[in-house]
Motif scaffolding. Structure first.
Motif, PDB file in Angstrom:
ATOM      1  N   LYS A  82      -2.610  15.374  -2.743  1.00  0.00           N
ATOM      2  CA  LYS A  82      -3.212  14.826  -1.520  1.00  0.00           C
ATOM      3  C   LYS A  82      -3.320  15.902  -0.452  1.00  0.00           C
ATOM      4  N   GLN A  99      -1.773  18.813   5.904  1.00  0.00           N
ATOM      5  CA  GLN A  99      -0.623  18.305   5.156  1.00  0.00           C
ATOM      6  C   GLN A  99      -0.996  18.224   3.689  1.00  0.00           C
ATOM      7  N   THR A 101       0.435  17.111   0.126  1.00  0.00           N
ATOM      8  CA  THR A 101       1.447  16.358  -0.609  1.00  0.00           C
ATOM      9  C   THR A 101       1.345  16.759  -2.077  1.00  0.00           C
ATOM     10  N   GLN A 145       7.366  12.911  -3.544  1.00  0.00           N
ATOM     11  CA  GLN A 145       6.219  13.047  -2.637  1.00  0.00           C
ATOM     12  C   GLN A 145       6.471  14.151  -1.610  1.00  0.00           C
ATOM     13  N   THR A 146       6.832  15.314  -2.087  1.00  0.00           N
ATOM     14  CA  THR A 146       7.108  16.467  -1.239  1.00  0.00           C
ATOM     15  C   THR A 146       5.861  16.838  -0.445  1.00  0.00           C
ATOM     16  N   LYS A 147       6.046  17.037   0.863  1.00  0.00           N
ATOM     17  CA  LYS A 147       4.939  17.379   1.752  1.00  0.00           C
ATOM     18  C   LYS A 147       5.125  18.763   2.325  1.00  0.00           C
TER      19      LYS A 147
END
Length: 154
Positions: A82, A99, A101, A145-147
Motif C-alpha cells: 500500500k 506512507q 505499508t 502491517q509495518t508502515k
C-alpha cells in the motif's frame, strides 16, 4: 477447450462499461479511499538481465557505471503493498508524508540470479565487480502491517 474459448470471447463482447462526466454537485457527493494497493507477480525467463544506470550521478571519473542483475530466473509475487499520502504526520501533525505499508505477503518462486554486478556497460564484462548472488524460494508473511513514512525535513 474450444467451448471455453468461445464462452470467454462471447463474454468479452457482451461486457460494456462507460465513463461519464460528473457535474460539480455530483462530484462533491463522491467519496473514496486514498492511496494505492498493489499486488503483482513478475516472472523471469532464462537469460533475463536487468541493467540500471543513474544518469544524474556525478562520478569521479568519466565512466558511466551500471548495476546489473544477470541471469535472473524464477518469480516474485507481492500481495497488498500500500502507498498513501498522509498530511497529519510528525510531532505537531503538520507534515505531509508518503506512507508505505509493507505487503502482506511476498512469495519467491525459485527466484535466483547468477550475480549482481557493478561496472561499465549494460552487460557483465571482465571489469564488472561481483556484489552478490541470490537464491530464494518460499513465502515471507508480514501480518504486522509495518508502515514506513517518508517525509521532508528542513
Amino acid at each position: 477447450m474450444k467451448k471455453y474459448s468461445f464462452l470467454m470471447l462471447f463474454y468479452a463482447l457482451c461486457a460494456h462499461s462507460e465513463m461519464a462526466l460528473l457535474d460539480d454537485e455530483a462530484l462533491s457527493d463522491q467519496t473514496g479511499q486514498t492511496g494505492i494497493t498493489l499486488s503483482a507477480r513478475a516472472e523471469f525467463g532464462t537469460g533475463t538481465r536487468i541493467s540500471y544506470n543513474n544518469t544524474d550521478a556525478s562520478y569521479v571519473d568519466p565512466t558511466e557505471y551500471w548495476l546489473v542483475v544477470d541471469e535472473l530466473t524464477g518469480a516474485i509475487e507481492i500481495k497488498g503493498l500500500k502507498l498513501d499520502l498522509i498530511n497529519d504526520f510528525g510531532p505537531t501533525q503538520n507534515k505531509s508524508a508518503l506512507q508505505w505499508t509493507m505487503p502482506e505477503e511476498v512469495i519467491f518462486d525459485e527466484l535466483k540470479t547468477e550475480g549482481i554486478y557493478v561496472g561499465p556497460g549494460r552487460t557483465v564484462g571482465a571489469s564488472h565487480q561481483f556484489i552478490m548472488g541470490i537464491e530464494m524460494d518460499g513465502e515471507l508473511s508480514m501480518p504486522a502491517q509495518t508502515k514506513i513514512n517518508i517525509f521532508p525535513v528542513n
